[in-house]
Scaffold this motif. Sequence first.
Motif, PDB file in Angstrom:
ATOM      1  N   UNK B  44     -54.557-141.849 -29.506  1.00 45.26           N
ATOM      2  CA  UNK B  44     -55.509-140.998 -30.225  1.00 45.26           C
ATOM      3  C   UNK B  44     -56.715-140.649 -29.356  1.00 45.26           C
ATOM      4  N   UNK B  45     -56.785-141.227 -28.160  1.00 42.04           N
ATOM      5  CA  UNK B  45     -57.957-140.997 -27.307  1.00 42.04           C
ATOM      6  C   UNK B  45     -57.609-140.481 -25.914  1.00 42.04           C
ATOM      7  N   UNK B  46     -56.421-140.776 -25.445  1.00 43.88           N
ATOM      8  CA  UNK B  46     -56.020-140.373 -24.098  1.00 43.88           C
ATOM      9  C   UNK B  46     -54.973-139.276 -24.169  1.00 43.88           C
ATOM     10  N   UNK B  47     -55.337-138.047 -23.851  1.00 46.11           N
ATOM     11  CA  UNK B  47     -54.367-136.954 -23.914  1.00 46.11           C
ATOM     12  C   UNK B  47     -53.149-137.257 -23.051  1.00 46.11           C
ATOM     13  N   UNK B  48     -51.990-137.006 -23.593  1.00 48.08           N
ATOM     14  CA  UNK B  48     -50.721-137.140 -22.861  1.00 48.08           C
ATOM     15  C   UNK B  48     -50.237-138.577 -22.705  1.00 48.08           C
ATOM     16  N   UNK B  49     -50.962-139.539 -23.269  1.00 47.70           N
ATOM     17  CA  UNK B  49     -50.518-140.931 -23.135  1.00 47.70           C
ATOM     18  C   UNK B  49     -49.711-141.353 -24.360  1.00 47.70           C
ATOM     19  N   UNK B  50     -48.573-141.955 -24.080  1.00 49.99           N
ATOM     20  CA  UNK B  50     -47.694-142.478 -25.113  1.00 49.99           C
ATOM     21  C   UNK B  50     -47.503-143.977 -24.919  1.00 49.99           C
TER      22      UNK B  50
END
Lengths: 83, 83
Positions: B44-50
């Motif tokens: 929810x805070x780091x774009x593109x992180x799964x």
Amino acid sequence: MLRLNCFFSAHEGKYEEALDAALALTACSRKDEGTVAYDTFESATNPDVFMICETWENEEVLKNTWRPSISSSMWVNSSNSAR
Amino acid sequence: MLRLNCFFSAHEGKYEEALDAALALTACSRKDEGTVAYDTFESATNPDVFMICETWENEEVLKNTWRPSISSSMWVNSSNSAR
């Protein structure tokens, strides 16, 4: 290091409130001494399910860290949230 | 039980492709013998992180399970993804 996976589900209609609270907790906790990593994750398959993934230097810093109170009316625990 | 947290980041512009691949992997893996829980989470805070959160009955079933190949061109590993 110590890793905690904290799963929870938002009550119906409370998704945005739960997300906002989790993001606030994440922002605070990232500043805590001994925090290695801290993030809020949203399930891509289970509506309303979140996971906060916490990584701490050791158990001692986790015990000593400041813990904000979280409204129990907003979230429910679910042992099945990771499914 | 055995818990694995697998973090990865989508390459720029490849978010939807990475998500689709992760969801396909999740759907397959939930059918594997010995899978207790398996889900794809989006930061929810780091774009593109799964993060894929896997729970297995034990190490043995994990070793024996079918592992689909995942395009390395789509994803990159990042030790900092949980930050």
